[in-house]
Design an enzyme around this catalytic site. Structure first.
Site, PDB file in Angstrom:
ATOM      1  CD  GLU A   3      -2.980   1.223   0.570  1.00 11.75           C
ATOM      2  OE1 GLU A   3      -3.065   0.394  -0.348  1.00 11.75           O
ATOM      3  OE2 GLU A   3      -3.825   2.119   0.769  1.00 11.75           O
ATOM      4  CG  ASP A   4       1.450   3.000   3.146  1.00  9.36           C
ATOM      5  OD1 ASP A   4       0.543   3.423   2.416  1.00  9.36           O
ATOM      6  OD2 ASP A   4       1.307   2.765   4.349  1.00  9.36           O
TER       7      ASP A   4
END
Ligand code: MN
Length: 703
Positions: free
Chosen positions: A75-76
């Site tokens: 996600e990051d």
């Protein structure tokens, strides 16, 4: 938490843990998150480490801890699921992917009204229970560090979400401790002032009560020692949030609650639990109605304990919970705990079976021996009977499993189903009959007019969709019958150069027992009355040419040569023969002669008995009409019927029945029965109908 602390924590309960893998994940995570920072100013990677630490505290398997370290990389950071799989294997990749998907789902939540469904969605979407545990640990750490976020409204929003979704979820899988911590942390952001007041009051009352608590504690311990029972007695600390909830529910003030003392007594075995209960009730008076045995009848989430309230020493009300140590751990750590106890026999499958939705897990547990294998196979098949999908605006819609996009449309609104011409699922064009998956976003494309639903009847799952489709089909049928009836009347009248005005048609209302034009049209359209009958009723002394009689209407002998006078004869069932059609008779013992078209498939059955066959021929100059049946497929357009009925009327055919058999939105089938003189007559009609551009096909049905 440092790298070695985490590894120490894991190896403390799992000495053979794969330390290399843990180290590798640690290094990979550090590298990928690089210089990213948390709101606290700490390096971002401190977060996955703490999440991993929480899961290690729950004594979870190495794979879960490794996944916790990696849970935000997709996600990051620039990491991809392929990278993860290459470096850490399929299982880790699958779990990390699962966590990422749950994180993405979060963004879809519209309001707290949807919370219950959203919780179920999370449960159902987590294909492996460990995904859920990682998600809960992730949320717990985010809540522990929420105070670093400056934006107050953001803190409140996240806290409400935690209270609505994650705390109940933790409770659902039996993780009482995490549930309470999540609740309390949320509470501190949502109602900080109230929480401060309650905390302060709890402190004061604790001080006030401490002497009494020590006294009760002493008495209890002495009592059990006298009875040779080894018990752990502990005073229960109330959490501000649960106090607040109690105050709200019971509409009480803080003072009214503060005089209750809570104790928990933990023993080794179940029988000791009841022993303790006996001793307590023997020594002190129990308050009636306060006794609950959740050991013999566990709560839905698996909670087990005995609850009772007694009038203790110094006449204080004392709430007591009695349970085994294992029940206590189960209560605090829920599902996570049951892996630890898995190998020990007395955890009891009864206990697990008592958690309704865990039945599937129990099955797997019973089949497989090894813990690792168990973990791998722990598909979270919860709420198997339901799926959860989103509208484009984020409203969550719960549907039974195997429901289709059309079910979804009907679930949102009946009209949306009736006008649903196509759908987009997750942005892609799909058929209405497409089965939905958890988390699908479904956009319904509406047509301006109601759509044809006949062919979709079998593809809906919900009762709402089914009954709405049946209703809609009926309405459309009635509508079509009216159109047909109107067209038939118009064509009959125009063949006599008359206009079927309302005034004129009303004259037929009485005899036909109808009270509106709509009902009259329906009567003719569904074949209950013919157009000619209506005409005869409104013009009783009409000067139209004397109609010839129809064979069917009249009780007359069959105008066919070759029959035996001493043998009954009849046309084969479901045949529509007219003079001129090639026919043959079959003598059926005790049944007389049955007349078949020579093309009938049924004749095959008599091939081996030539003696049954008799040659037949139509008589000449027959004065009756016969019913011929044709089947037409036509383009679904209003006005089409007019041209058909007027063509038939032009050729002197009299429509006796018209059955609509709709197929789909573009075409429909029509069965038309026409009174004709002979097969040349019907051939002429068919030929002329074939010339109509609106017809897709027309053919005679003889039988
Ligand atoms: Mn995270």
């Amino acid at each position: 938490m440092r790298q070695y602390e985490l590894i120490d924590s894991v190896t403390s309960y799992k000495p053979d843990a794969d330390q290399k893998l843990l180290e590798k994940a640690y290094i990979y995570g550090t590298k990928m998150h690089g210089r990213q920072l948390r709101a606290s100013g700490d390096p971002y990677f401190s977060h996955p480490i703490e999440v991993a630490g929480i899961l290690a505290e729950l004594k979870l398997d190495t794979t879960t801890v490794v996944c916790a370290l990696l849970h935000d990389t997709i996600e990051d950071t620039s990491a991809t699921i392929k990278d993860i799989e290459k470096n850490f294997g399929k299982e880790v990749a699958k779990l990390v992917d699962g966590v990422t998907k749950l994180t993405l789902l979060e963004g879809n939540l519209e309001s707290s009204k949807q919370a219950e469904n959203f919780r179920k969605l999370l449960l159902a979407s987590a294909s492996d229970i460990r995904i859920l545990l990682i998600k809960l640990a992730d949320r717990l750490h985010n809540m522990r560090t929420l105070h670093y976020i400056k934006d107050q409204s953001k803190r409140k929003r996240i806290s409400l979400e935690t209270l609505d979704i994650y705390a109940p979820l933790a409770g659902r899988i039996g993780m009482q401790e995490i549930k309470e911590e999540l609740e309390d942390l949320s509470f501190s952001h949502i109602e900080p002032k109230i929480r401060d007041i309650i905390t302060e009051r709890l402190k004061v009352s604790k001080r006030k009560k401490s002497k009494t608590v020590v006294l009760i504690d002493k008495e209890l311990n002495k009592l059990f020692k006298d009875n040779n029972l080894n018990c752990e007695v502990s005073g229960r600390v109330k959490k501000p949030y649960s106090v607040w909830k109690k105050l709200e529910i019971q509409q009480k003030s803080l003072d009214q609650l503060s005089d209750i003392f809570g104790f928990r007594i933990c023993v080794e075995t179940v029988s000791q639990c009841y022993q303790v209960l006996g001793i307590l009730h023997g020594k002190w008076q129990a308050i009636p109605g306060r006794f609950k045995d959740y050991i013999s009848t566990p709560k839905k989430n698996g909670y087990q304990s005995i609850h009772t309230t007694i009038i203790g020493p110094k006449n204080q009300r004392v709430e007591v919970q009695i349970r085994t140590l294992k029940m206590n751990e189960m209560c605090e750590r829920g599902l996570a705990a049951h892996w630890v106890y898995k190998d020990q026999d007395d955890i009891g499958n009864d206990y697990l079976a008592s958690i309704e939705w865990i039945n599937d897990l129990v099955d797997i547990l019973n089949r497989d021996g090894a813990t690792e294998e168990f973990l791998e196979n722990t598909k979270l098949e919860l709420f198997l009977d339901q799926i959860y999908c989103f509208t484009p605006k984020g409203t969550l819609v719960a549907l039974p499993r195997d429901a289709t996009a059309l079910d979804f449309a009907y679930a949102v609104h009946t009209d949306l189903g009736n006008f649903c011409s196509s759908v987009k699922i997750n942005g892609a064009d799909k058929r209405r009959r497409t089965k939905l998956q958890n988390g699908d976003e479904v956009e319904v494309v509406k047509s301006k007019t109601p759509v044809a639903l006949e062919s979709l009847q079998e593809f809906v799952k919900t009762g709402k969709a089914k009954s709405a489709i049946i209703r809609s089909i009926k309405e459309k049928q009635t509508h079509n019958q009216r159109l047909i009836g109107k067209a038939i009347i118009k064509s009959v009248f125009s063949s006599h150069r008359k206009k079927p005005t309302r005034d004129i048609l009303e004259r037929s209302f009485g005899p036909l027992k109808v009270n509106s034009l709509a009902k009259l049209y329906k009567l003719v359209g569904d074949g209950s009355a013919s157009g000619s009958k209506v005409y005869d009723l409104v013009f009783p002394n009409n000067n139209r040419k004397k109609r010839i009689k129809n064979y069917i209407d009249e009780n007359i002998s069959i105008p066919i040569m070759g029959l035996y006078s001493d043998m009954p004869a009849k046309f084969a069932d479901n045949t529509f023969l007219v003079p001129g059609d090639k026919i043959v008779g079959i003598i059926i013992p005790d049944n007389g002669i049955t007349i078949f078209p020579v093309s009938s498939d049924e004749l095959l059955a008599y091939e081996k008995s030539p003696e049954s066959w008799i040659k037949l021929d139509w008589k000449k100059n027959i004065e009756f009409t016969f019913v011929a049946r044709i089947i037409v497929t036509l383009i679904n357009e209003v006005g089409v019927l007019n041209s058909i009925t007027s063509t038939i009327a032009d050729y002197g055919g009299n429509i006796s029945n018209l059955i609509l058999n709709e197929k789909d939105s573009d075409f429909y089938n029509l069965i038309i029965d026409i009174n004709v003189n002979d097969n040349k007559h019907i051939s002429d009609i068919v030929d002329s109908l074939e010339g109509l551009p609106v017809l897709e096909s027309v053919k005679r049905f003889i039988g």
